[in-house]
Design an enzyme around this catalytic site. Structure first.
Site, short mmCIF file in Angstrom:
data_model
loop_
_atom_site.label_atom_id
_atom_site.label_comp_id
_atom_site.label_asym_id
_atom_site.label_seq_id
_atom_site.Cartn_x
_atom_site.Cartn_y
_atom_site.Cartn_z
N CYS A 50 0.93 -1.25 -0.03
CA CYS A 50 0.02 0.15 -0.10
C CYS A 50 0.80 1.48 -0.13
O CYS A 50 0.68 2.22 -0.72
CB CYS A 50 -0.95 -0.13 1.33
SG CYS A 50 -1.69 1.47 1.41
N TYR A 62 -8.08 -3.61 -11.70
CA TYR A 62 -8.08 -2.44 -10.89
C TYR A 62 -6.64 -1.73 -11.58
O TYR A 62 -6.37 -0.66 -11.95
CB TYR A 62 -7.65 -2.59 -9.52
CG TYR A 62 -8.98 -2.89 -8.46
CD1 TYR A 62 -9.48 -1.91 -7.67
CD2 TYR A 62 -9.58 -4.29 -8.45
CE1 TYR A 62 -10.43 -2.15 -6.80
CE2 TYR A 62 -10.46 -4.42 -7.83
CZ TYR A 62 -10.95 -3.37 -6.85
OH TYR A 62 -12.42 -3.61 -6.20
N CYS A 88 -1.35 1.67 -3.35
CA CYS A 88 -2.11 2.65 -3.16
C CYS A 88 -1.66 3.96 -2.84
O CYS A 88 -2.23 5.04 -3.70
CB CYS A 88 -3.20 2.50 -1.81
SG CYS A 88 -3.31 0.88 -1.49
N HIS A 93 -26.92 20.79 -1.88
CA HIS A 93 -27.04 21.24 -3.35
C HIS A 93 -26.01 22.46 -3.61
O HIS A 93 -25.98 23.35 -2.48
CB HIS A 93 -28.75 21.97 -3.79
CG HIS A 93 -28.74 22.19 -4.96
ND1 HIS A 93 -28.85 21.51 -6.10
CD2 HIS A 93 -28.96 23.82 -5.50
CE1 HIS A 93 -29.07 22.41 -7.13
NE2 HIS A 93 -29.30 23.62 -6.75
N LYS A 101 0.51 5.29 -6.16
CA LYS A 101 -0.53 5.43 -7.32
C LYS A 101 -1.32 6.73 -7.09
O LYS A 101 -1.88 7.28 -8.14
CB LYS A 101 -1.33 3.95 -7.26
CG LYS A 101 -2.41 3.77 -8.01
CD LYS A 101 -3.81 4.47 -7.99
CE LYS A 101 -4.37 4.02 -6.61
NZ LYS A 101 -4.97 2.63 -6.65
N GLU A 150 -6.38 1.80 -13.78
CA GLU A 150 -5.82 2.90 -13.07
C GLU A 150 -4.58 3.53 -13.71
O GLU A 150 -4.47 4.85 -14.01
CB GLU A 150 -5.62 2.58 -11.53
CG GLU A 150 -6.92 2.27 -10.69
CD GLU A 150 -6.37 2.12 -9.48
OE1 GLU A 150 -5.33 1.67 -9.12
OE2 GLU A 150 -7.62 1.95 -8.60
N GLU A 184 -26.09 14.70 -4.67
CA GLU A 184 -27.47 14.87 -4.13
C GLU A 184 -28.26 13.94 -4.99
O GLU A 184 -29.65 13.74 -4.63
CB GLU A 184 -27.93 16.38 -4.31
CG GLU A 184 -27.92 16.92 -5.90
CD GLU A 184 -28.20 18.38 -5.87
OE1 GLU A 184 -29.49 18.60 -5.54
OE2 GLU A 184 -27.48 19.19 -6.32
#
Ligand code: NDP
Length: 451
Positions: free
Chosen positions: A44, A179, A49, A436, A52, A183, A441
């Protein structure tokens, strides 16, 4: 804790799962040691992660520069300096590695910067032949990228290598549709490389919702990534510094680098698990129960090496649960159902819960879908749309899944996952007042099902 052993716990592997387990066990009063043969932080932090995501941020400036014109800005000539970025990224990774060490030092965990191999259910041998005994052993050695055996495969790189290339490849071929492949296709395209992607199946991101997959693939193509589905690589030849890639249909593509993103395999080679009496899965994965315990009671395993859910937060949760169960006196199984995840493609994709197809196979559902141009894109002149999809069980209106593609999808899914995990109904979503103007939303304003 027992004095019959050198340590109460010996952890092999200093990644997300191992470090968490070591710290929590030490804080509970256990005498803990941890061996790591490379750098602290694991996949990681060191080659996954974190670097990356830093690369992803770097690659997104192209979008920002392009969007700027629509908002009245004039951006001068831009250029990207690969070496400068890599140096900045490496400095950040070194800082994080230091934090990991600090956490363990403060918790009183003894660290061995070397390889450890298991000799029997309670003993290990460190590099140099040093023997150590432990009441419990935790295997947290993670996984490694895997490349299929093809002619010339030695010329291909993996995700481990791409973080350290001396030069940015001008033309890049990526093999795989998962993945890592998707990516890096987005990252390298954003950074200005010419990217081609081969995927052997009929659509990238197998396992994700079909509409999400189609949406991401179309957006990636619109951004200039040449995705070839139903296509695989047959061989790589090196000529004059360039790579000639032969596809399974005989077509030849010339590139500067080939990134094999064809999956990962558990890192258990030579670890000695079989010697201790554990039969590994054919993939090399360590078999464990819901307490992360192997069939040999003193040996446990967490994280990617168990091939349960190959995600950092799962490894951390497993490490924590193991330490609480064994050293904290609180039996803590890990629940692997309903795992939210995000793919940092461009645009981002994120999901929690089953795909529409899986949900339909399990019972009657209502699907709510919003597809719209996010506000940011309008003045920027971008046609790219965002997708937000809710899957609701027809019988009791429980929202069982949410799938999102677009800016902020990963951030939004984290919150949606709480509601879905709590069993929120469509009425609960609808009762929530919208924030908003946002994209999120749409989660609370979709009134009519589309099917
Ligand atoms: P994945 O398993 O996600 O993808 C592997 C890809 O390689 C698939 O498309 C697969 O095809 C293809 N493939 C496998 N074998 C071959 C072969 N022999 N020839 C051609 N293609 C092949 O692996 P990744 O390495 O991308 O990621 C590993 C794991 O790491 C992920 O599952 C994920 O859990 C984790 N990860 C998570 C990230 C995140 O959370 N954002 C980011 C990166 C990784 P097919 O679909 O046909 O099997």
């Amino acid at each position: 804790m027992s004095e019959a052993f050198d340590y109460d716990l010996f952890v092999i592997g200093g990644g997300s799962g191992g470090v968490r387990a070591a710290r929590v066990a030490a804080e509970a009063g256990a005498r803990v040691a941890l061996a790591e043969e490379y750098r602290m932080g694991g996949t990681c932090v060191i080659r996954g992660c974190v670097p990356k995501k830093l690369m992803m941020y770097a690659s997104q400036f192209r979008d920002h520069f392009e969007n700027a014109a629509g908002y009245g800005w004039t951006v001068g000539e831009t250029s990207f300096d690969w070496s400068r970025f890599i140096a900045a990224k490496d400095a950040e990774i070194a800082r994080l590695e230091g934090i990991y060490r600090g956490v363990l030092t403060r918790a009183g965990v003894e660290m061995f910067p070397c390889r450890a191999e298991i000799r029997d259910p309670h003993s290990l041998e460190l590099a140099g032949g040093y023997r150590i005994s432990a009441k419990h052993i935790l295997v947290a050695t993670g996984g490694r990228p895997w490349k299929p055996p093809l002619p010339g495969i030695e010329h291909a790189i993996t995700s481990d290598d791409i973080f350290h290339l001396e030069e940015q490849p001008r033309r890049l071929l990526i093999v795989g549709g998962g993945y890592v492949a998707c990516e890096f296709a987005g990252i390298m395209n954003g950074l200005g490389s010419q990217v081609r992607q081969f995927y052997r199946g009929d659509q990238i991101l197998r396992g994700f919702d079909d509409e999400l997959r189609d949406h991401v693939a179309e957006a990636m193509r619109d951004r200039g990534i040449a995705i070839d589905v139903g296509r695989d690589i047959a061989a790589i030849e090196k000529h004059d510094g360039a790579l000639r890639v032969v596809a399974d249909n005989g077509e030849v593509t010339v590139v500067d680098a080939v990134l094999m993103a064809t999956g990962r395999q558990p890192h258990t080679d030579g670890l000695g698990l079989e010697r201790a009496g554990i039969e590994l899965a054919p993939s090399g994965a360590v078999p464990v129960d819901r307490w992360s315990q192997t069939p040999v009671p003193s040996i446990y395993a967490v994280g990617d090496v168990t091939e349960r859910v190959e995600l950092t937060p799962a490894a951390i949760r497993e490490g924590q649960a193991f330490a609480r169960t064994v050293f904290g006196g609180i039996a803590t199984p890990v629940d692997h159902t309903l795992v939210p995840s995000a793919v940092f493609t461009q645009p981002e994709a994120a999901s929690v819960g089953p795909t529409e197809a899986a949900a339909r196979a399990a019972g009657e559902v209502r699907v709510y879908r919003a597809r719209f141009r996010p506000m940011l894109h309008i003045l920027a002149g971008r046609s790219e749309t965002m997708l937000i999809k809710l899957i609701v069980r027809a019988s009791d209106h429980t929202v069982i899944a949410c799938h999102i593609v677009g800016h902020g999808a990963a951030e939004i899914i984290q919150m949606a996952a709480i509601a879905v995990g709590m069993g929120a109904t469509k009425e609960d979503f609808d009762r929530t007042l919208a924030v908003h103007p946002t994209a999120a939303e749409e989660l609370v304003t979709m009134r009519e099902p589309v099917s």
